[in-house]
Design an enzyme around this catalytic site. Structure first.
Site: not given
Ligand SMILES: [Zn+2]
Length: 290
Positions: A2-3, A58, A128, A168, A266
Protein backbone atom coordinates in the site's frame (compact mmCIF):
# COMPACT_ATOMS: atom_id res chain seq x y z
CA UNK A 1 2.43 -2.74 -1.06
CA UNK A 2 0.00 0.00 0.00
CA UNK A 3 1.28 3.41 -1.07
CA UNK A 4 -0.45 6.80 -0.98
CA UNK A 5 -3.10 5.93 -3.64
CA UNK A 6 -4.07 2.69 -1.90
CA UNK A 7 -4.39 4.40 1.50
CA UNK A 8 -6.42 7.20 -0.10
CA UNK A 9 -8.66 4.44 -1.45
CA UNK A 10 -9.07 3.00 2.07
CA UNK A 11 -9.98 6.48 3.32
CA UNK A 12 -12.68 6.71 0.68
CA UNK A 13 -14.07 3.28 1.56
CA UNK A 14 -14.71 4.68 5.05
CA UNK A 15 -16.78 7.63 3.84
CA UNK A 16 -20.12 5.73 3.98
CA UNK A 17 -19.62 5.03 7.69
CA UNK A 18 -18.74 8.57 8.79
CA UNK A 19 -21.03 9.38 11.67
CA UNK A 20 -21.59 5.71 12.46
CA UNK A 21 -21.44 4.53 16.05
CA UNK A 22 -19.02 1.74 16.95
CA UNK A 23 -21.17 -1.07 18.28
CA UNK A 24 -18.53 -3.75 18.76
CA UNK A 25 -14.77 -4.11 18.35
CA UNK A 26 -13.19 -7.53 17.83
CA UNK A 27 -9.42 -7.71 18.07
CA UNK A 28 -8.71 -10.99 16.31
CA UNK A 29 -4.94 -10.52 16.58
CA UNK A 30 -3.57 -8.14 19.20
CA UNK A 31 -0.21 -8.27 17.36
CA UNK A 32 -1.39 -5.38 15.20
CA UNK A 33 -1.98 -3.05 18.14
CA UNK A 34 0.76 -0.54 18.91
CA UNK A 35 1.01 1.00 22.37
CA UNK A 36 -2.40 -0.17 23.59
CA UNK A 37 -3.81 -3.43 24.92
CA UNK A 38 -6.74 -5.13 23.24
CA UNK A 39 -8.81 -4.63 26.36
CA UNK A 40 -8.26 -0.87 26.53
CA UNK A 41 -8.62 -0.52 22.76
CA UNK A 42 -12.02 -2.22 22.71
CA UNK A 43 -13.27 -0.34 25.77
CA UNK A 44 -12.21 3.10 24.51
CA UNK A 45 -13.45 2.70 20.94
CA UNK A 46 -16.78 0.99 21.58
CA UNK A 47 -19.64 3.50 21.72
CA UNK A 48 -17.68 6.24 19.95
CA UNK A 49 -18.70 7.88 16.65
CA UNK A 50 -16.40 7.77 13.59
CA UNK A 51 -15.62 11.34 12.48
CA UNK A 52 -14.19 12.27 9.04
CA UNK A 53 -11.13 10.18 8.15
CA UNK A 54 -8.06 11.96 6.83
CA UNK A 55 -4.75 10.85 5.40
CA UNK A 56 -1.17 12.02 5.45
CA UNK A 57 1.22 10.04 3.26
CA UNK A 58 0.58 6.39 4.04
CA UNK A 59 -1.09 7.08 7.41
CA UNK A 60 -4.85 7.03 7.83
CA UNK A 61 -6.45 8.81 10.78
CA UNK A 62 -10.00 8.27 11.98
CA UNK A 63 -10.89 10.82 14.68
CA UNK A 64 -13.44 9.64 17.21
CA UNK A 65 -16.10 11.71 18.91
CA UNK A 66 -18.76 11.21 21.51
CA UNK A 67 -22.39 11.05 20.37
CA UNK A 68 -24.01 14.45 20.01
CA UNK A 69 -20.91 16.61 19.59
CA UNK A 70 -17.96 17.31 17.30
CA UNK A 71 -14.50 15.78 17.58
CA UNK A 72 -12.47 17.81 20.07
CA UNK A 73 -8.71 18.19 20.11
CA UNK A 74 -8.48 16.06 23.22
CA UNK A 75 -10.62 13.25 21.76
CA UNK A 76 -8.83 10.07 20.65
CA UNK A 77 -8.12 9.06 17.07
CA UNK A 78 -7.63 5.67 15.47
CA UNK A 79 -4.45 5.68 13.41
CA UNK A 80 -3.87 3.02 10.77
CA UNK A 81 -0.73 2.11 8.82
CA UNK A 82 -0.86 -0.66 6.29
CA UNK A 83 2.81 -1.68 6.17
CA UNK A 84 3.57 -3.99 3.26
CA UNK A 85 0.41 -6.10 3.20
CA UNK A 86 -2.40 -4.23 4.93
CA UNK A 87 -5.81 -3.23 3.70
CA UNK A 88 -9.24 -2.08 4.73
CA UNK A 89 -12.62 -3.31 3.59
CA UNK A 90 -16.05 -1.98 4.55
CA UNK A 91 -19.06 -4.24 4.14
CA UNK A 92 -22.70 -4.00 5.10
CA UNK A 93 -22.33 -7.10 7.21
CA UNK A 94 -22.06 -9.70 4.48
CA UNK A 95 -18.89 -11.84 4.47
CA UNK A 96 -16.06 -9.71 3.06
CA UNK A 97 -14.92 -10.50 -0.48
CA UNK A 98 -12.35 -13.29 -0.63
CA UNK A 99 -9.82 -11.34 -2.74
CA UNK A 100 -8.36 -7.88 -2.58
CA UNK A 101 -6.41 -5.87 -0.05
CA UNK A 102 -4.85 -7.64 2.89
CA UNK A 103 -5.48 -11.11 1.52
CA UNK A 104 -2.55 -13.48 1.60
CA UNK A 105 -1.55 -16.60 -0.27
CA UNK A 106 -4.23 -19.20 -0.95
CA UNK A 107 -6.92 -16.57 -0.46
CA UNK A 108 -6.61 -16.54 3.33
CA UNK A 109 -8.10 -13.33 4.69
CA UNK A 110 -6.01 -11.76 7.40
CA UNK A 111 -8.66 -9.79 9.28
CA UNK A 112 -6.96 -8.49 12.43
CA UNK A 113 -9.53 -6.06 13.80
CA UNK A 114 -13.23 -5.97 12.93
CA UNK A 115 -15.28 -2.91 13.87
CA UNK A 116 -19.03 -3.42 13.76
CA UNK A 117 -20.58 0.01 13.36
CA UNK A 118 -24.15 1.16 12.83
CA UNK A 119 -24.76 0.41 9.14
CA UNK A 120 -21.56 -1.47 8.33
CA UNK A 121 -18.55 -3.53 9.28
CA UNK A 122 -14.96 -2.26 8.94
CA UNK A 123 -12.30 -4.93 8.46
CA UNK A 124 -8.65 -4.02 9.06
CA UNK A 125 -6.46 -6.68 7.47
CA UNK A 126 -2.75 -7.24 7.42
CA UNK A 127 -0.87 -10.41 6.71
CA UNK A 128 2.59 -9.41 7.92
CA UNK A 129 1.69 -6.98 10.72
CA UNK A 130 4.76 -4.79 10.13
CA UNK A 131 2.97 -1.63 11.19
CA UNK A 132 -0.48 -1.68 12.74
CA UNK A 133 -3.14 0.26 14.56
CA UNK A 134 -2.78 2.91 17.25
CA UNK A 135 -5.26 4.65 19.51
CA UNK A 136 -3.85 8.09 20.22
CA UNK A 137 -5.23 10.18 23.05
CA UNK A 138 -5.59 13.51 21.27
CA UNK A 139 -4.76 15.55 18.19
CA UNK A 140 -1.44 16.58 19.70
CA UNK A 141 -0.32 12.95 19.84
CA UNK A 142 -1.31 12.48 16.20
CA UNK A 143 0.70 15.55 15.21
CA UNK A 144 3.70 14.22 17.13
CA UNK A 145 3.45 10.84 15.38
CA UNK A 146 3.41 12.51 11.96
CA UNK A 147 5.93 15.17 12.92
CA UNK A 148 8.90 13.79 10.98
CA UNK A 149 6.99 13.35 7.74
CA UNK A 150 7.32 15.71 4.81
CA UNK A 151 4.27 17.26 3.14
CA UNK A 152 1.86 14.85 1.48
CA UNK A 153 3.03 13.93 -2.04
CA UNK A 154 -0.52 14.34 -3.36
CA UNK A 155 -0.90 17.98 -2.40
CA UNK A 156 2.57 19.55 -1.99
CA UNK A 157 3.12 22.76 -3.99
CA UNK A 158 6.06 23.15 -6.37
CA UNK A 159 7.52 25.83 -4.11
CA UNK A 160 7.34 23.60 -1.05
CA UNK A 161 8.82 20.70 -3.02
CA UNK A 162 11.78 22.83 -4.09
CA UNK A 163 12.23 23.91 -0.46
CA UNK A 164 12.12 20.28 0.70
CA UNK A 165 14.90 19.33 -1.76
CA UNK A 166 17.01 22.35 -0.87
CA UNK A 167 20.17 21.35 0.97
CA UNK A 168 19.32 17.61 0.97
CA UNK A 169 22.01 15.06 0.36
CA UNK A 170 21.79 11.53 -0.93
CA UNK A 171 20.35 9.65 -3.86
CA UNK A 172 16.92 10.33 -5.32
CA UNK A 173 15.36 6.93 -4.79
CA UNK A 174 16.03 6.49 -1.07
CA UNK A 175 15.29 10.16 -0.40
CA UNK A 176 11.89 10.03 -2.07
CA UNK A 177 11.05 6.76 -0.30
CA UNK A 178 12.22 8.04 3.08
CA UNK A 179 8.97 9.99 3.83
CA UNK A 180 10.79 13.10 5.08
CA UNK A 181 11.07 14.96 1.78
CA UNK A 182 7.49 14.05 0.84
CA UNK A 183 5.17 11.54 2.48
CA UNK A 184 3.30 8.74 0.74
CA UNK A 185 5.67 7.46 -1.95
CA UNK A 186 6.66 3.80 -2.01
CA UNK A 187 8.71 1.62 -4.32
CA UNK A 188 6.33 1.52 -7.29
CA UNK A 189 5.50 5.24 -7.24
CA UNK A 190 9.12 6.34 -6.96
CA UNK A 191 10.27 4.16 -9.85
CA UNK A 192 7.35 5.36 -11.98
CA UNK A 193 8.00 9.02 -11.13
CA UNK A 194 11.74 8.84 -11.83
CA UNK A 195 11.12 7.06 -15.13
CA UNK A 196 8.63 9.78 -16.16
CA UNK A 197 11.04 12.50 -15.09
CA UNK A 198 13.93 10.73 -16.89
CA UNK A 199 16.09 10.77 -13.79
CA UNK A 200 18.31 7.87 -12.74
CA UNK A 201 17.29 6.63 -9.27
CA UNK A 202 20.84 6.89 -7.93
CA UNK A 203 21.31 10.53 -9.02
CA UNK A 204 22.34 12.86 -6.21
CA UNK A 205 19.64 15.32 -5.15
CA UNK A 206 22.24 18.04 -4.85
CA UNK A 207 23.25 17.54 -8.51
CA UNK A 208 19.79 18.17 -9.99
CA UNK A 209 19.31 21.21 -12.18
CA UNK A 210 16.32 23.50 -11.75
CA UNK A 211 14.81 22.03 -14.93
CA UNK A 212 15.21 18.51 -13.55
CA UNK A 213 13.61 19.46 -10.23
CA UNK A 214 10.66 20.90 -12.12
CA UNK A 215 10.36 17.73 -14.20
CA UNK A 216 10.50 15.62 -11.04
CA UNK A 217 7.73 17.65 -9.41
CA UNK A 218 5.43 17.47 -12.43
CA UNK A 219 6.02 13.72 -12.84
CA UNK A 220 5.22 13.20 -9.16
CA UNK A 221 1.96 15.12 -9.33
CA UNK A 222 0.88 13.34 -12.53
CA UNK A 223 1.74 9.84 -11.32
CA UNK A 224 0.24 10.34 -7.85
CA UNK A 225 -2.89 12.03 -9.26
CA UNK A 226 -3.57 9.31 -11.81
CA UNK A 227 -2.86 6.57 -9.27
CA UNK A 228 -5.30 8.08 -6.76
CA UNK A 229 -8.04 7.93 -9.40
CA UNK A 230 -7.45 4.20 -9.71
CA UNK A 231 -6.86 3.49 -6.01
CA UNK A 232 -3.43 2.01 -6.73
CA UNK A 233 -0.38 2.42 -8.95
CA UNK A 234 -1.85 1.07 -12.20
CA UNK A 235 0.08 -1.53 -14.20
CA UNK A 236 -0.95 0.02 -17.51
CA UNK A 237 1.01 -0.90 -20.68
CA UNK A 238 2.15 2.74 -21.01
CA UNK A 239 3.44 2.83 -17.43
CA UNK A 240 6.74 1.46 -16.16
CA UNK A 241 4.78 -0.36 -13.43
CA UNK A 242 3.08 -2.42 -16.14
CA UNK A 243 6.42 -3.99 -17.03
CA UNK A 244 8.00 -4.64 -13.64
CA UNK A 245 7.16 -8.31 -13.53
CA UNK A 246 9.07 -9.30 -16.67
CA UNK A 247 12.85 -9.25 -16.44
CA UNK A 248 14.39 -7.31 -19.33
CA UNK A 249 11.00 -6.05 -20.61
CA UNK A 250 11.31 -3.19 -23.13
CA UNK A 251 10.87 0.39 -21.94
CA UNK A 252 7.31 1.40 -22.94
CA UNK A 253 8.70 4.74 -24.14
CA UNK A 254 11.81 3.85 -26.15
CA UNK A 255 11.99 0.04 -26.34
CA UNK A 256 15.36 -0.29 -24.58
CA UNK A 257 15.40 -3.29 -22.21
CA UNK A 258 14.64 -2.03 -18.70
CA UNK A 259 17.35 -2.42 -16.12
CA UNK A 260 16.85 -3.82 -12.65
CA UNK A 261 18.95 -3.45 -9.52
CA UNK A 262 18.87 -2.70 -5.81
CA UNK A 263 18.99 0.97 -4.92
CA UNK A 264 18.27 2.16 -1.42
CA UNK A 265 17.71 -1.48 -0.43
CA UNK A 266 14.76 -1.94 -2.81
CA UNK A 267 14.30 -3.58 -6.20
CA UNK A 268 14.48 -0.72 -8.67
CA UNK A 269 13.57 -0.63 -12.37
CA UNK A 270 14.73 2.04 -14.79
CA UNK A 271 15.42 2.69 -18.45
CA UNK A 272 19.17 2.96 -19.05
CA UNK A 273 18.60 5.13 -22.13
CA UNK A 274 16.06 7.60 -20.73
CA UNK A 275 17.57 7.69 -17.23
CA UNK A 276 21.34 7.87 -17.63
CA UNK A 277 23.40 7.77 -14.48
CA UNK A 278 25.15 11.08 -15.15
CA UNK A 279 21.99 12.88 -16.24
CA UNK A 280 23.50 14.57 -19.28
CA UNK A 281 21.93 12.37 -21.96
CA UNK A 282 18.46 12.88 -20.55
CA UNK A 283 18.82 16.58 -21.16
CA UNK A 284 20.14 15.99 -24.66
CA UNK A 285 17.70 13.37 -26.01
CA UNK A 286 14.35 15.01 -25.14
CA UNK A 287 12.41 11.92 -26.16
CA UNK A 288 8.73 12.56 -26.51
CA UNK A 289 6.85 10.52 -23.97
CA UNK A 290 3.59 10.11 -22.09
ZN1 LIG B 1 13.29 4.20 -22.34
Amino acid sequence: MPELPDVEGYRQTLLPVIGARVVRVEVLDAGVLRGVSAEVFCREVTGEILASPWRHGKWLMVPLRSPGRRHRRTDPSLVFHFGMTGGMVVTRGEPPPPGGAGVGMAGKTYDRIVFTVSGGVVHYRDMRKLQGVRLLGGDRDVAALLGDLGPDAGSISSGDFAAQLQGRRGQLKPALMGQRVVAGLGNLLVDEILWRARLHPSRQIAGLTGVERGRLYRAMRTVVGQSIKRGRVPDLPSWLTGHRAVEGAPCPRCGTPLQRGRIGGRTTIWCPRDQPRDGSAAEATKVSGP
